[in-house]
Design a protein around this motif. Sequence first.
Motif, PDB file in Angstrom:
ATOM      1  N   THR A  68      -0.766   4.436  -0.563  1.00 51.29           N
ATOM      2  CA  THR A  68      -1.129   5.714  -1.322  1.00 51.29           C
ATOM      3  C   THR A  68      -1.762   5.823   1.032  1.00 51.29           C
ATOM      4  O   THR A  68      -3.448   6.698   0.888  1.00 51.29           O
ATOM      5  CB  THR A  68      -2.078   5.426  -2.088  1.00 51.29           C
ATOM      6  OG1 THR A  68      -3.239   3.988  -1.669  1.00 51.29           O
ATOM      7  CG2 THR A  68      -1.953   5.374  -3.382  1.00 51.29           C
ATOM      8  N   ASP A 118       1.045  -1.344  -0.086  1.00 53.71           N
ATOM      9  CA  ASP A 118      -0.242   0.154   0.032  1.00 53.71           C
ATOM     10  C   ASP A 118       1.182   1.175   0.326  1.00 53.71           C
ATOM     11  O   ASP A 118       1.991   1.535   1.089  1.00 53.71           O
ATOM     12  CB  ASP A 118      -0.665  -0.474   1.407  1.00 53.71           C
ATOM     13  CG  ASP A 118      -1.833   0.988   1.133  1.00 53.71           C
ATOM     14  OD1 ASP A 118      -1.620   1.935   0.254  1.00 53.71           O
ATOM     15  OD2 ASP A 118      -2.566   1.621   2.555  1.00 53.71           O
ATOM     16  N   THR A 167      -9.588  18.249  -2.523  1.00 53.85           N
ATOM     17  CA  THR A 167      -9.395  17.475  -3.374  1.00 53.85           C
ATOM     18  C   THR A 167     -11.301  17.513  -3.925  1.00 53.85           C
ATOM     19  O   THR A 167     -11.374  16.829  -4.390  1.00 53.85           O
ATOM     20  CB  THR A 167      -8.840  16.261  -3.328  1.00 53.85           C
ATOM     21  OG1 THR A 167      -7.589  16.673  -3.617  1.00 53.85           O
ATOM     22  CG2 THR A 167      -9.166  15.154  -4.152  1.00 53.85           C
ATOM     23  N   VAL A 204      -6.827  11.141  -8.211  1.00 46.45           N
ATOM     24  CA  VAL A 204      -6.717  10.807  -7.115  1.00 46.45           C
ATOM     25  C   VAL A 204      -8.130   9.662  -6.759  1.00 46.45           C
ATOM     26  O   VAL A 204      -8.821   9.830  -8.323  1.00 46.45           O
ATOM     27  CB  VAL A 204      -7.537  11.644  -6.259  1.00 46.45           C
ATOM     28  CG1 VAL A 204      -6.419  12.789  -6.320  1.00 46.45           C
ATOM     29  CG2 VAL A 204      -8.636  13.022  -7.070  1.00 46.45           C
ATOM     30  N   ASP A 205      -7.729   8.230  -5.866  1.00 48.63           N
ATOM     31  CA  ASP A 205      -9.191   8.164  -5.592  1.00 48.63           C
ATOM     32  C   ASP A 205     -10.174   8.612  -4.326  1.00 48.63           C
ATOM     33  O   ASP A 205      -9.536   8.236  -3.529  1.00 48.63           O
ATOM     34  CB  ASP A 205      -8.301   6.518  -5.036  1.00 48.63           C
ATOM     35  CG  ASP A 205      -9.056   4.890  -5.148  1.00 48.63           C
ATOM     36  OD1 ASP A 205     -10.761   5.712  -5.018  1.00 48.63           O
ATOM     37  OD2 ASP A 205      -8.825   4.070  -5.226  1.00 48.63           O
ATOM     38  N   PRO A 206     -11.023   9.097  -5.006  1.00 48.58           N
ATOM     39  CA  PRO A 206     -11.729   9.450  -4.622  1.00 48.58           C
ATOM     40  C   PRO A 206     -12.469   8.896  -2.958  1.00 48.58           C
ATOM     41  O   PRO A 206     -12.976   8.998  -1.862  1.00 48.58           O
ATOM     42  CB  PRO A 206     -13.016   9.358  -4.589  1.00 48.58           C
ATOM     43  CG  PRO A 206     -12.947   8.665  -5.721  1.00 48.58           C
ATOM     44  CD  PRO A 206     -12.276   8.657  -6.687  1.00 48.58           C
ATOM     45  N   ASP A 207     -11.861   7.346  -2.800  1.00 48.64           N
ATOM     46  CA  ASP A 207     -12.450   6.285  -1.976  1.00 48.64           C
ATOM     47  C   ASP A 207     -11.549   6.153  -1.079  1.00 48.64           C
ATOM     48  O   ASP A 207     -10.755   4.831  -0.022  1.00 48.64           O
ATOM     49  CB  ASP A 207     -13.109   4.665  -2.644  1.00 48.64           C
ATOM     50  CG  ASP A 207     -14.572   5.145  -3.539  1.00 48.64           C
ATOM     51  OD1 ASP A 207     -15.391   6.259  -2.438  1.00 48.64           O
ATOM     52  OD2 ASP A 207     -14.252   4.862  -4.529  1.00 48.64           O
ATOM     53  N   ASP A 208     -10.247   6.093  -1.062  1.00 50.32           N
ATOM     54  CA  ASP A 208      -9.021   6.480  -0.908  1.00 50.32           C
ATOM     55  C   ASP A 208      -7.838   7.150  -0.157  1.00 50.32           C
ATOM     56  O   ASP A 208      -6.940   7.283  -0.449  1.00 50.32           O
ATOM     57  CB  ASP A 208      -8.493   4.931  -1.313  1.00 50.32           C
ATOM     58  CG  ASP A 208      -6.829   4.465  -0.076  1.00 50.32           C
ATOM     59  OD1 ASP A 208      -6.977   4.494   0.958  1.00 50.32           O
ATOM     60  OD2 ASP A 208      -6.102   4.170  -0.885  1.00 50.32           O
ATOM     61  N   ARG A 214     -16.623   8.961 -10.202  1.00 46.30           N
ATOM     62  CA  ARG A 214     -15.782   8.933  -9.676  1.00 46.30           C
ATOM     63  C   ARG A 214     -14.677   8.067 -10.648  1.00 46.30           C
ATOM     64  O   ARG A 214     -13.231   8.135 -11.143  1.00 46.30           O
ATOM     65  CB  ARG A 214     -15.214   7.082  -8.955  1.00 46.30           C
ATOM     66  CG  ARG A 214     -16.391   7.521  -7.785  1.00 46.30           C
ATOM     67  CD  ARG A 214     -17.064   5.859  -6.580  1.00 46.30           C
ATOM     68  NE  ARG A 214     -16.819   5.836  -5.209  1.00 46.30           N
ATOM     69  CZ  ARG A 214     -18.484   5.931  -5.083  1.00 46.30           C
ATOM     70  NH1 ARG A 214     -19.283   6.744  -5.570  1.00 46.30           N
ATOM     71  NH2 ARG A 214     -18.266   6.310  -3.462  1.00 46.30           N
ATOM     72  N   VAL A 215     -14.866   7.394 -11.832  1.00 41.71           N
ATOM     73  CA  VAL A 215     -13.662   7.986 -12.941  1.00 41.71           C
ATOM     74  C   VAL A 215     -13.350   8.351 -13.608  1.00 41.71           C
ATOM     75  O   VAL A 215     -11.917   8.605 -13.265  1.00 41.71           O
ATOM     76  CB  VAL A 215     -14.753   6.897 -13.742  1.00 41.71           C
ATOM     77  CG1 VAL A 215     -14.010   6.915 -15.594  1.00 41.71           C
ATOM     78  CG2 VAL A 215     -15.174   5.211 -13.291  1.00 41.71           C
ATOM     79  N   ARG A 266     -10.220   9.626 -10.627  1.00 42.71           N
ATOM     80  CA  ARG A 266      -9.174   9.398 -10.388  1.00 42.71           C
ATOM     81  C   ARG A 266      -8.495   9.785 -12.681  1.00 42.71           C
ATOM     82  O   ARG A 266      -7.645   9.584 -12.210  1.00 42.71           O
ATOM     83  CB  ARG A 266      -9.546   7.922 -10.956  1.00 42.71           C
ATOM     84  CG  ARG A 266     -10.355   7.170 -10.032  1.00 42.71           C
ATOM     85  CD  ARG A 266     -10.248   5.457  -9.745  1.00 42.71           C
ATOM     86  NE  ARG A 266     -10.881   5.466  -8.938  1.00 42.71           N
ATOM     87  CZ  ARG A 266     -11.756   4.905  -8.168  1.00 42.71           C
ATOM     88  NH1 ARG A 266     -12.726   4.864  -9.624  1.00 42.71           N
ATOM     89  NH2 ARG A 266     -12.315   4.599  -6.789  1.00 42.71           N
ATOM     90  N   GLU A 267      -9.392   9.541 -13.802  1.00 42.93           N
ATOM     91  CA  GLU A 267      -8.822   9.732 -14.725  1.00 42.93           C
ATOM     92  C   GLU A 267      -8.460  11.222 -14.987  1.00 42.93           C
ATOM     93  O   GLU A 267      -7.459  11.936 -15.354  1.00 42.93           O
ATOM     94  CB  GLU A 267     -10.168   9.912 -15.804  1.00 42.93           C
ATOM     95  CG  GLU A 267     -10.013   7.894 -15.814  1.00 42.93           C
ATOM     96  CD  GLU A 267      -8.916   7.176 -17.016  1.00 42.93           C
ATOM     97  OE1 GLU A 267      -8.348   8.190 -17.190  1.00 42.93           O
ATOM     98  OE2 GLU A 267      -8.857   5.803 -16.142  1.00 42.93           O
TER      99      GLU A 267
END
Length: 237
Positions: A18, A16, A83, A144-148, A135-136, A139-140
């Motif tokens: 992140t 991990d 973010t 960033v990963d909105p769930d992490d 969410r895609v 990330r793109e």
Amino acid sequence: MSSVPIRAEVHHSHRDVTGGWLRPAVFGVMDGLVSNASLIAGVVGSGARAHTVTIAGLAGLASGAFSMATGEYTSVRSQTEMTLAEIDVERREIARNPEAEEGELAALYESRGLTPGLAREVARQLHRHDEVAWRVHAREELGVDPDDLPSPWKAAGSSFLAFAIGALIPLLPFLLGIGSVAVAVVLTAAGLFATGALVARLTRRSSLFGGGRQLLLGAAAAAVTYGIGHLVGAAVS
């Protein structure tokens, strides 16, 4: 011909990277070691007694740990809030103008090597559900990963503990009543080398190089501070 589905083999796993804890923890230990060792070196260089060195070292530990924790919390919290604000902008745009956002995503995938038709189909499928779409896009487009997202509390806590541990190492002889500068130097040197070597192992670098580099940098900082303390102590005595 066999109708058994072929399962993809998993050849390796990743750590991990992140979680948001490694950087503040490593920085905290290094900063605690170098800053408190330098502080103690400066106080010792001024000719102060062991009691004064202990008080100064404890003050440096407490103030530095709280400062690091506060700074990390504020920094990570601000970054996370920014973010989330940008993600909210993306969600509103998808709700207001889904066709344009779908076209934007298709153009992005096309620029990465997909054929125009396939890029449009992928974007269309992803935009079938708004929760998936934003969410895609996060990330793109934002990377960033909105769930992490990193936790400000985790960053602050790891930074506080790491700084306190690092700052405690050069202070230990004085807390135990030894009051030996030589012991403090040996402990600090060992701590600097060990933390540098550990970081090098985590990043798959040479432990000898990482430990030696951190030892050299810490020794230089302590030497400069000792010299300043010696000069100031001689001037005011």
